[in-house]
Design a protein around this motif. Structure first.
Motif: not given
Length: 196
Positions: A148-173
């Motif tokens: 995951v790369v922040n487009l504002d400053n170029g910083r990045s992290i790695t994470c393992v994806t999990l399926l989000a609940p149906r109530t989640q409104t944001d793209d990625i948490v």
């Protein structure tokens, strides 16, 4: 007896007289000042002989002519530059391999394309996500390791994806500690790019 009108008043006469006096004093003073600065600067005034009336176009001295060196001139005033050299008449060409006219193709390096094209999303944070290196996504399948790369400053992290609940409104948490590596918590949500 008729009165004559004088077009100049006394103040005008005084001004004209003052201007004439200043001009008569300033011009010679300026002339002598210019001569004294030329003499003080060490420049030598050389009297030149009148031009020969028989010579129509005098030729300037070329760079190969030798200039006589005056023995009375101190060495400190002589030029330290090397003598001028005449340019070569023939041009010089560099030697080297000649390019082949047959091979006109060029190799272009193209980077390998990722398995999944980068996805632009909006990311936020939550401290109750199970696992610090996990991220909840709506559009990606579970179990993928993504960057995951922040487009504002170029910083990045790695994470393992999990399926989000149906109530989640944001793209990625992201987990709060992971989000802090990308941006300040007050900036949420931030624009990010998810790469695999």
């Amino acid at each position: 007896m008729a009165a004559t009108t004088d077009p100049m008043y006394d103040t005008d006469r005084r001004r004209l007289l003052l201007a004439a006096v200043v001009t008569l004093v300033a011009l010679p003073a300026f002339f002598f000042y210019q001569r004294s600065t030329a003499d003080d600067s060490g420049t030598e005034v050389v009297a030149t002989a009148p031009a020969d009336p028989n010579v129509i176009n005098p030729q300037p001295a070329s760079i190969n002519d030798e200039v006589p060196v005056d023995s009375e001139v101190p060495t400190s005033n002589r030029s330290q530059l090397p003598p001028a050299e005449a340019p070569d008449d023939d041009p010089t060409f560099m030697e080297g391999p000649i390019a082949s006219e047959e091979d006109t193709t060029a190799d272009v390096a193209i980077p390998a394309q990722p398995a999944i094209a980068p996805i632009r999303l909006s990311a936020t944070y939550l401290s109750t996500i199970p696992g610090v290196r996990s991220c909840l996504t709506r559009d990606l399948e579970s179990g993928r390791t993504v960057t995951v790369v922040n487009l504002d400053n170029g910083r990045s992290i790695t994470c393992v994806t999990l399926l989000a609940p149906r109530t989640q409104t944001d793209d990625i948490v992201l987990h709060t500690s992971q989000f802090e590596q990308l941006a300040d918590l007050t900036e949420a949500p931030i624009p990010v790019e998810v790469r695999q």
